[in-house]
Design a protein around this motif. Structure first.
Motif, mmCIF file in Angstrom:
data_model
loop_
_atom_site.group_PDB
_atom_site.id
_atom_site.type_symbol
_atom_site.label_atom_id
_atom_site.label_comp_id
_atom_site.label_asym_id
_atom_site.label_seq_id
_atom_site.Cartn_x
_atom_site.Cartn_y
_atom_site.Cartn_z
ATOM 1 N N ILE A 67 0.868 -1.179 0.000
ATOM 2 C CA ILE A 67 0.000 0.000 0.000
ATOM 3 C C ILE A 67 0.897 1.219 0.000
ATOM 4 O O ILE A 67 1.636 1.468 0.951
ATOM 5 C CB ILE A 67 -0.929 0.019 1.225
ATOM 6 C CG1 ILE A 67 -1.786 -1.253 1.243
ATOM 7 C CG2 ILE A 67 -1.806 1.265 1.207
ATOM 8 C CD1 ILE A 67 -2.841 -1.261 2.343
ATOM 9 N N ASP B 19 2.076 -2.083 4.666
ATOM 10 C CA ASP B 19 1.755 -0.658 4.831
ATOM 11 C C ASP B 19 3.084 0.098 4.755
ATOM 12 O O ASP B 19 3.900 0.033 5.665
ATOM 13 C CB ASP B 19 1.076 -0.472 6.202
ATOM 14 C CG ASP B 19 0.548 0.938 6.446
ATOM 15 O OD1 ASP B 19 0.496 1.741 5.493
ATOM 16 O OD2 ASP B 19 0.187 1.241 7.604
ATOM 17 N N LYS C 228 -3.504 5.500 4.153
ATOM 18 C CA LYS C 228 -3.062 4.112 3.959
ATOM 19 C C LYS C 228 -3.446 3.223 5.146
ATOM 20 O O LYS C 228 -4.067 2.182 4.982
ATOM 21 C CB LYS C 228 -1.533 4.059 3.752
ATOM 22 C CG LYS C 228 -1.066 4.779 2.498
ATOM 23 C CD LYS C 228 0.448 4.766 2.361
ATOM 24 C CE LYS C 228 1.157 5.564 3.436
ATOM 25 N NZ LYS C 228 0.826 7.015 3.430
ATOM 26 N N LEU D 151 -2.452 4.791 -3.434
ATOM 27 C CA LEU D 151 -3.528 5.632 -2.910
ATOM 28 C C LEU D 151 -3.337 7.095 -3.302
ATOM 29 O O LEU D 151 -2.227 7.615 -3.258
ATOM 30 C CB LEU D 151 -3.596 5.509 -1.380
ATOM 31 C CG LEU D 151 -4.411 4.344 -0.819
ATOM 32 C CD1 LEU D 151 -4.025 3.021 -1.416
ATOM 33 C CD2 LEU D 151 -4.325 4.307 0.690
ATOM 34 N N THR E 42 -8.900 7.921 -2.273
ATOM 35 C CA THR E 42 -9.298 7.834 -0.862
ATOM 36 C C THR E 42 -10.129 9.039 -0.431
ATOM 37 O O THR E 42 -10.184 10.047 -1.123
ATOM 38 C CB THR E 42 -8.063 7.754 0.064
ATOM 39 O OG1 THR E 42 -7.309 8.970 -0.060
ATOM 40 C CG2 THR E 42 -7.181 6.567 -0.296
#
Ligand code: GTP
Ligand code: MG
Length: 194
Positions: free
Chosen positions: A32, A79, A40, A116, A146
């Motif tokens: 991510i 992440d 995130k 993202l 997002t």
């Protein structure tokens, strides 16, 4: 595998601050990536139905390490630390740190990525470089817009259209405030976790 409504099981495994700490087993990694503060960690928590699995913060730059979560015992979600925090007009490599750069460049288990983008921002140099990088490496990726609760439908369509001018990647809209995109995201992950 068909998409489903049940939540995958997820366990935090480790925070890597050096390449040597990255899990060595052959399970695929889905990373991510995104600008600092893009959401995130929040997306990960929403996806897994756990409020505090990944640390969320109002302070940009909170996630400093590569955080590995094992999903359904079959793949990892990673992440990554956010880029662009310094807001300096420098390459992703410099802004983002050598660790992330080296990890993405050398780890053969990275099978897919979620990139993202805050739906209120246009893709910038960092995103373009990242998308080029994934394309060059043959790493399939989706762009996740997002915080879609912050825009109306028309503005969201405009934002999505702008992304399609830069990349042919899948676009998924997501908000932590409602169920938008959650199912789509889970099914995308299931399809790419191999
Ligand atoms: P770093 O780890 O610092 O790179 O940040 P991050 O990308 O992990 O962002 P994080 O999940 O910590 O969220 C940053 C801020 O955005 C927090 O205040 C979240 O509550 C907020 N946020 C995240 N997702 C959403 C969303 O879908 N809608 C709204 N309104 N706020 C969100
Ligand atoms: Mg984070």
């Amino acid at each position: 595998m068909s998409s489903r409504d049940t939540l995958p099981s997820a366990n935090f495994v480790l925070s890597a601050t050096a390449l040597s700490q990255v899990p060595q087993d052959p399970r695929p990694h889905i990373v991510i990536a995104g600008r600092s503060n893009v959401g995130k960690s929040s997306l990960l928590n929403a996806l897994l139905g756990q409020k505090k699995l990944a640390r969320v913060s109002a302070t940009p730059g909170r996630t400093q390490a590569l955080n590995f979560f094992l999903i359904d015992d079959t793949y990892y979600i990673v992440d990554l630390p956010g880029y662009g925090f310094a807001r300096a007009p420098v390459a992703v490599k410099d802004a983002w740190g050598a660790l992330v750069d080296e990890y993405l460049d050398t780890c053969a288990n990275v099978s897919a990525a979620l990139s993202l983008l805050d739906c209120r921002r246009n893709p910038e140099d960092e995103e373009r470089m990242l998308w080029d990088f994934f394309a060059r490496k043959n790493i399939p990726f989706a762009v996740v817009l997002t915080k879609t609760d912050k825009l109306g439908r028309g503005a969201l369509n405009t934002a999505a259209k702008l992304v399609t001018e830069t990349t042919t990647a899948d676009i998924i809209r997501h908000s932590t405030e409602h169920a938008d995109g959650r199912k789509e995201l889970r099914s995308w992950l299931e399809r790419h976790a191999r």
